[in-house]
Design a protein around this motif. Sequence first.
Motif, PDB file in Angstrom:
ATOM      1  N   GLY A   5       6.876  -7.999   0.713  1.00 31.82           N
ATOM      2  CA  GLY A   5       7.092  -6.986  -0.311  1.00 31.82           C
ATOM      3  C   GLY A   5       6.737  -5.584   0.091  1.00 31.82           C
ATOM      4  N   SER A   6       7.166  -5.159   1.244  1.00 31.11           N
ATOM      5  CA  SER A   6       7.103  -3.792   1.759  1.00 31.11           C
ATOM      6  C   SER A   6       5.856  -3.515   2.583  1.00 31.11           C
ATOM      7  CB  SER A   6       7.235  -2.733   0.654  1.00 31.11           C
ATOM      8  OG  SER A   6       5.991  -2.460   0.048  1.00 31.11           O
ATOM      9  N   ILE A   7       6.070  -2.681   3.575  1.00 34.10           N
ATOM     10  CA  ILE A   7       5.004  -2.082   4.373  1.00 34.10           C
ATOM     11  C   ILE A   7       4.870  -0.651   3.884  1.00 34.10           C
ATOM     12  CG2 ILE A   7       4.371  -1.286   6.686  1.00 34.10           C
ATOM     13  CD1 ILE A   7       4.094  -4.239   6.454  1.00 34.10           C
ATOM     14  N   GLY A   8       3.666  -0.255   3.491  1.00 32.72           N
ATOM     15  CA  GLY A   8       3.465   1.085   2.945  1.00 32.72           C
ATOM     16  C   GLY A   8       3.763   2.170   3.958  1.00 32.72           C
ATOM     17  N   GLN A   9       4.151   3.343   3.448  1.00 33.65           N
ATOM     18  CA  GLN A   9       4.618   4.416   4.326  1.00 33.65           C
ATOM     19  C   GLN A   9       3.821   5.700   4.206  1.00 33.65           C
ATOM     20  OE1 GLN A   9       9.266   3.674   4.555  1.00 33.65           O
ATOM     21  NE2 GLN A   9       8.555   3.646   2.456  1.00 33.65           N
ATOM     22  N   VAL A  10       2.773   5.719   3.378  1.00 38.38           N
ATOM     23  CA  VAL A  10       1.929   6.901   3.248  1.00 38.38           C
ATOM     24  C   VAL A  10       0.489   6.513   3.539  1.00 38.38           C
ATOM     25  CG1 VAL A  10       3.449   8.129   1.660  1.00 38.38           C
ATOM     26  CG2 VAL A  10       1.785   6.527   0.743  1.00 38.38           C
ATOM     27  N   GLU A  11      -0.374   7.515   3.633  1.00 42.67           N
ATOM     28  CA  GLU A  11      -1.712   7.299   4.161  1.00 42.67           C
ATOM     29  C   GLU A  11      -2.551   6.315   3.351  1.00 42.67           C
ATOM     30  OE1 GLU A  11      -1.517  10.728   1.380  1.00 42.67           O
ATOM     31  OE2 GLU A  11      -0.421  10.190   3.197  1.00 42.67           O
ATOM     32  N   ASP A  12      -2.362   6.253   2.048  1.00 40.86           N
ATOM     33  CA  ASP A  12      -3.203   5.361   1.247  1.00 40.86           C
ATOM     34  C   ASP A  12      -2.714   3.915   1.257  1.00 40.86           C
ATOM     35  OD1 ASP A  12      -0.983   5.524  -0.394  1.00 40.86           O
ATOM     36  OD2 ASP A  12      -1.997   6.573  -2.031  1.00 40.86           O
ATOM     37  N   SER A  13      -1.692   3.614   2.073  1.00 40.72           N
ATOM     38  CA  SER A  13      -1.171   2.245   2.162  1.00 40.72           C
ATOM     39  C   SER A  13      -1.642   1.509   3.410  1.00 40.72           C
ATOM     40  CB  SER A  13       0.367   2.271   2.165  1.00 40.72           C
ATOM     41  OG  SER A  13       0.874   2.853   0.998  1.00 40.72           O
ATOM     42  N   VAL A  14      -2.385   2.174   4.269  1.00 42.02           N
ATOM     43  CA  VAL A  14      -2.711   1.579   5.561  1.00 42.02           C
ATOM     44  C   VAL A  14      -3.569   0.329   5.404  1.00 42.02           C
ATOM     45  CG1 VAL A  14      -3.734   1.979   7.828  1.00 42.02           C
ATOM     46  CG2 VAL A  14      -2.490   3.812   6.682  1.00 42.02           C
ATOM     47  N   GLY A  15      -4.495   0.345   4.447  1.00 38.08           N
ATOM     48  CA  GLY A  15      -5.324  -0.829   4.228  1.00 38.08           C
ATOM     49  C   GLY A  15      -4.502  -2.049   3.823  1.00 38.08           C
ATOM     50  N   VAL A  16      -3.500  -1.831   2.982  1.00 35.80           N
ATOM     51  CA  VAL A  16      -2.606  -2.924   2.574  1.00 35.80           C
ATOM     52  C   VAL A  16      -1.786  -3.392   3.765  1.00 35.80           C
ATOM     53  CG1 VAL A  16      -0.693  -3.562   1.074  1.00 35.80           C
ATOM     54  CG2 VAL A  16      -2.522  -2.114   0.197  1.00 35.80           C
ATOM     55  N   ASN A  17      -1.321  -2.444   4.586  1.00 36.69           N
ATOM     56  CA  ASN A  17      -0.570  -2.818   5.787  1.00 36.69           C
ATOM     57  C   ASN A  17      -1.419  -3.680   6.708  1.00 36.69           C
ATOM     58  OD1 ASN A  17       1.451  -1.218   4.761  1.00 36.69           O
ATOM     59  ND2 ASN A  17       1.188   0.440   6.221  1.00 36.69           N
ATOM     60  N   ARG A  18      -2.675  -3.301   6.867  1.00 38.02           N
ATOM     61  CA  ARG A  18      -3.579  -4.079   7.725  1.00 38.02           C
ATOM     62  C   ARG A  18      -3.681  -5.515   7.225  1.00 38.02           C
ATOM     63  NH1 ARG A  18     -10.075  -3.273   8.031  1.00 38.02           N
ATOM     64  NH2 ARG A  18      -9.716  -3.519   5.795  1.00 38.02           N
TER      65      ARG A  18
ATOM     66  N   ILE B 216      -3.028   1.467  11.718  1.00 39.68           N
ATOM     67  CA  ILE B 216      -3.988   0.445  11.307  1.00 39.68           C
ATOM     68  C   ILE B 216      -5.252   0.531  12.161  1.00 39.68           C
ATOM     69  CG2 ILE B 216      -4.421  -2.038  11.198  1.00 39.68           C
ATOM     70  CD1 ILE B 216      -1.440  -2.376  10.479  1.00 39.68           C
ATOM     71  N   ASP B 217      -5.080   0.704  13.460  1.00 38.62           N
ATOM     72  CA  ASP B 217      -6.238   0.810  14.349  1.00 38.62           C
ATOM     73  C   ASP B 217      -7.059   2.062  14.037  1.00 38.62           C
ATOM     74  OD1 ASP B 217      -5.614  -1.539  15.571  1.00 38.62           O
ATOM     75  OD2 ASP B 217      -4.791  -0.649  17.391  1.00 38.62           O
ATOM     76  N   ASP B 218      -6.378   3.190  13.760  1.00 37.17           N
ATOM     77  CA  ASP B 218      -7.089   4.412  13.388  1.00 37.17           C
ATOM     78  C   ASP B 218      -7.866   4.206  12.091  1.00 37.17           C
ATOM     79  OD1 ASP B 218      -6.090   5.674  15.611  1.00 37.17           O
ATOM     80  OD2 ASP B 218      -4.475   6.709  14.543  1.00 37.17           O
ATOM     81  N   TYR B 219      -7.237   3.543  11.149  1.00 37.86           N
ATOM     82  CA  TYR B 219      -7.896   3.239   9.876  1.00 37.86           C
ATOM     83  C   TYR B 219      -9.141   2.396  10.105  1.00 37.86           C
ATOM     84  CZ  TYR B 219      -8.531   0.909   5.316  1.00 37.86           C
ATOM     85  OH  TYR B 219      -9.056   0.398   4.151  1.00 37.86           O
ATOM     86  N   GLN B 220      -9.021   1.396  10.969  1.00 37.85           N
ATOM     87  CA  GLN B 220     -10.150   0.517  11.248  1.00 37.85           C
ATOM     88  C   GLN B 220     -11.295   1.281  11.896  1.00 37.85           C
ATOM     89  OE1 GLN B 220     -10.053  -2.648  10.304  1.00 37.85           O
ATOM     90  NE2 GLN B 220     -12.074  -3.243  11.081  1.00 37.85           N
ATOM     91  N   ARG B 221     -10.977   2.172  12.846  1.00 36.76           N
ATOM     92  CA  ARG B 221     -12.018   2.970  13.494  1.00 36.76           C
ATOM     93  C   ARG B 221     -12.717   3.885  12.500  1.00 36.76           C
ATOM     94  NH1 ARG B 221      -8.457   2.889  18.016  1.00 36.76           N
ATOM     95  NH2 ARG B 221      -7.290   4.647  17.168  1.00 36.76           N
ATOM     96  N   ASN B 222     -11.927   4.534  11.637  1.00 38.35           N
ATOM     97  CA  ASN B 222     -12.522   5.420  10.635  1.00 38.35           C
ATOM     98  C   ASN B 222     -13.398   4.644   9.657  1.00 38.35           C
ATOM     99  OD1 ASN B 222     -11.230   7.624  11.752  1.00 38.35           O
ATOM    100  ND2 ASN B 222      -9.445   7.471  10.391  1.00 38.35           N
TER     101      ASN B 222
END
Length: 341
Positions: free
Chosen positions: A214-227, A294-300
């Motif tokens: 049901g979709s891969i998010g395309q803006v910054e606040d969706s990265v956690g869901v993508n992960r 996703i990797d950048d999100y994880q590091r942050n």
Amino acid sequence: MIVIHGKLKRIIPYRLVYWPTEALLKELAEYLPLTHYARLESANTDLDRGRCIVGHHLSLTLLINLQRPMGEIYKGLIDNARIRIHKAEKLGSRLTIRRYRGGPDEDRMVDQFVGLYNDFVRGKPTQTAPVAAAREYRFFPNADLIMAYLDGQPICGHLNLVDREAGIARLQDSANQRFHDSTTARLAGIVNVYLHWYELEKYREEGLATYDFGSIGQVEDSVGVNRFKMQFGGTIIREHNYLLAGMPVVWRSLFDLLSLVSSRGQRRARVHRAGERWRYMPPERIRQTIETSIDDYQRNLQARRGGGDNSSTLSNRVALDLNLSPAASFKEKHGKASQRI
């Protein structure tokens, strides 16, 4: 193809169409009654002209091929997902799962899901809005509600659209108790992974060919869901989404206004604009871009928690699992099928 009819505010007739055929898309793009509107989701056709087109945006989604053996699907999961599945299984009789697929809802499962969902979305008010039970019931009999209960209380639920003729199930709405106390939130995360795994098994047993996250998010606040979604492996594909109306100029003006005065309207406009970046991007580059975010999100996330080690990023965790270099890890972990767009 699934078609759902309704009335916006009980006045304006509309239809929702999932996986529309090219013929239907072209027909509706040229003619709708003046007072009607329609949303067409997950289309394969890139149509740039039509009298009734209000908006057209490109998006990505993640598909799991259920025609493979379960062992192969299981190998596509990253280790953290497998660990959570095993932790959920150890809950034993504390964890129960129930399904509702239409008809009399004697246990009021839809009401339970709506309560869980509306509580969940309070934690992210700019991304989505509360729903009513009437809206969720409208998806049936083309839907499948699967709820997980911990000690008799709902902790996680997924409302999936199911097109059995096409052999596909798609995650429509998802909710869990992630924003409750830390203990409940941790268990909700474990059960949420397990519930997806349960669905993959059940839908495969029932003869479906594909599970759509049901979709891969395309803006910054969706990265956690993508992960979260990418930990299941799968194939990323492009899809087209359309808003059509009998009076397109009026609807276009309405959405332009919402993008100025509403936070969710502004976010919707950002999502639509962001989708264009994928139109001409090579398939391998799309996946690399998502994995990097996703990797950048994880590091942050780790930095905010006071750690400096990068090894918990998605690519590095996979690399450590298989003794690979981080650059090669995701491709080797999920295999060639997951690289196709």
